[in-house]
Design a protein around this motif. Structure first.
Motif, short mmCIF file in Angstrom:
data_model
loop_
_atom_site.label_atom_id
_atom_site.label_comp_id
_atom_site.label_asym_id
_atom_site.label_seq_id
_atom_site.Cartn_x
_atom_site.Cartn_y
_atom_site.Cartn_z
N SER A 162 6.61 -1.46 18.64
CA SER A 162 7.39 -0.33 19.12
C SER A 162 6.55 0.94 19.17
CB SER A 162 8.62 -0.12 18.21
OG SER A 162 9.31 1.04 18.58
N VAL A 163 5.82 1.20 18.10
CA VAL A 163 4.98 2.40 18.05
C VAL A 163 3.87 2.32 19.11
CG1 VAL A 163 3.32 3.69 16.65
CG2 VAL A 163 5.45 2.86 15.63
N ILE A 164 3.26 1.14 19.27
CA ILE A 164 2.22 0.97 20.28
C ILE A 164 2.77 1.25 21.67
CG2 ILE A 164 0.76 -0.74 21.43
CD1 ILE A 164 0.33 -2.04 18.69
N ALA A 165 3.96 0.73 21.95
CA ALA A 165 4.57 0.96 23.27
C ALA A 165 4.87 2.44 23.49
CB ALA A 165 5.85 0.13 23.40
N ALA A 166 5.37 3.10 22.44
CA ALA A 166 5.69 4.53 22.55
C ALA A 166 4.44 5.35 22.82
CB ALA A 166 6.38 5.01 21.28
N LEU A 167 3.37 5.05 22.10
CA LEU A 167 2.11 5.78 22.30
C LEU A 167 1.51 5.45 23.67
CD1 LEU A 167 0.48 5.37 18.77
CD2 LEU A 167 1.45 7.46 19.75
N ALA A 168 1.61 4.18 24.05
CA ALA A 168 1.05 3.78 25.35
C ALA A 168 1.74 4.52 26.49
CB ALA A 168 1.20 2.27 25.53
N PHE A 169 3.07 4.60 26.43
CA PHE A 169 3.78 5.31 27.49
C PHE A 169 3.40 6.78 27.52
CE2 PHE A 169 7.36 8.05 28.66
CZ PHE A 169 7.47 7.71 30.00
N TYR A 170 3.30 7.39 26.34
CA TYR A 170 3.01 8.82 26.27
C TYR A 170 1.67 9.16 26.92
CZ TYR A 170 2.60 13.53 24.34
OH TYR A 170 2.45 14.89 24.19
N TYR A 171 0.67 8.32 26.66
CA TYR A 171 -0.66 8.62 27.17
C TYR A 171 -0.91 8.05 28.57
CZ TYR A 171 -1.85 10.37 22.55
OH TYR A 171 -1.88 11.11 21.40
N LEU A 172 -0.33 6.89 28.87
CA LEU A 172 -0.58 6.26 30.16
C LEU A 172 0.16 6.94 31.31
CD1 LEU A 172 -0.55 2.47 29.23
CD2 LEU A 172 -2.53 3.89 29.81
N ARG A 173 1.22 7.68 30.99
CA ARG A 173 1.96 8.31 32.09
C ARG A 173 1.12 9.38 32.78
NH1 ARG A 173 6.50 12.07 29.03
NH2 ARG A 173 5.05 13.17 27.64
N ALA A 174 0.04 9.84 32.13
CA ALA A 174 -0.85 10.81 32.74
C ALA A 174 -1.94 10.13 33.56
CB ALA A 174 -1.49 11.69 31.68
N SER A 175 -1.91 8.79 33.54
CA SER A 175 -2.91 8.02 34.28
C SER A 175 -2.36 7.65 35.65
CB SER A 175 -3.29 6.77 33.50
OG SER A 175 -2.20 5.85 33.48
N ASN A 176 -3.12 6.83 36.35
CA ASN A 176 -2.70 6.36 37.67
C ASN A 176 -1.99 5.01 37.61
OD1 ASN A 176 -3.83 8.60 39.04
ND2 ASN A 176 -5.86 7.64 38.96
N LEU A 177 -1.56 4.62 36.42
CA LEU A 177 -0.87 3.34 36.27
C LEU A 177 0.44 3.38 37.06
CD1 LEU A 177 -1.18 0.64 34.67
CD2 LEU A 177 0.41 1.62 33.00
N PRO A 178 0.69 2.37 37.88
CA PRO A 178 1.92 2.36 38.70
C PRO A 178 3.18 2.43 37.84
CG PRO A 178 0.39 0.70 39.47
CD PRO A 178 -0.16 1.22 38.17
#
Length: 228
Positions: free
Chosen positions: A16-32
């Motif tokens: 859960s924590v990994i997913a939360a952190l991943a979303f927070y940082y990846l949303r600034a990327s070009n990930l679809p």
């Protein structure tokens, strides 16, 4: 024992924590967005799985159900604010039902004041935040359920340092969203703060409820797939 705890308890929380952190940082990327949205939903989704697997009581299952609906809301809100808000409204109602099963004795003094502020102050503040008058009443209606959930958490016999604080953080995160429709529009404050505040609130609330239920009713701990 630590290894056993890691295998039986922590994986769902860690994921859960990994997913939360991943979303927070990846949303600034070009990930679809097709990848970002499920990552976001899985953060609270794993909390729901943790809750369901750690205790077999009706209260735990109600909370797990609310978390599933909230995870759906997390994903839906990326496409439509009203649709996401409707899902969260349902999640709040389910949480209120669960919290009413664990009421404290009648509140007095400062505790009763905090209860009233959460219950009535939340929709009152929410009404004035959006600049678009057409959103004021829908936001207020939603905030009634939000405030009811937070007030219910405060009035419950769950530990306030976790469950009460988690519910209050939830209120703060949503008020920031509404402020993004008004006084904070054009800034990035809401964008950066809403998700971490919201997720921390959900994490504290979930862990606080589950930990308390396991202490009170150890015989209802799930034997397979997430407990001892």
């Amino acid at each position: 024992m630590p290894r056993r705890a890691l295998v039986n308890k922590r994986p769902y929380l860690v994921l859960s924590v990994i997913a939360a952190l991943a979303f927070y940082y990846l949303r600034a990327s070009n990930l679809p967005e097709m990848y970002l949205v499920p990552i976001k939903g899985s953060a609270v989704g794993f909390l729901a799985l943790y809750c369901w697997m750690r205790h077999s009581s009706k209260s735990a299952h109600l909370l797990a159900s609310a978390l599933v609906v909230a995870a759906i809301g997390d994903m839906a809100i990326e496409f439509d604010l009203i649709l996401g808000g409707a899902a969260f409204f349902v999640a709040h109602v389910i949480m209120i039902v669960m919290l009413l099963r664990h009421r404290r004795p009648p509140l007095e003094g400062r505790d009763s004041l905090v209860f009233i502020v959460l219950l009535l102050g939340t929709p009152f503040v929410a009404y004035f935040l959006p600049y678009d008058d057409r959103l004021s009443w829908p936001v207020t209606l939603y905030a009634l359920a939000l405030g009811g959930m937070a007030a219910g958490a405060w009035a419950s016999d769950f530990p306030r340092i976790r469950v009460g604080a988690g519910a209050i953080l939830f209120v703060v995160s949503d008020l920031l969203i509404f402020a993004g429709l008004g006084p904070l529009s054009g800034t990035q404050i809401s964008e950066y703060l809403v998700w971490p505040i919201y997720y921390l609130g959900m994490f504290l609330l979930t862990v606080g409820v589950v930990t308390t239920l396991r202490k009170r009713d150890p015989e209802l701990r799930v034997v397979k797939g997430g407990a001892e």
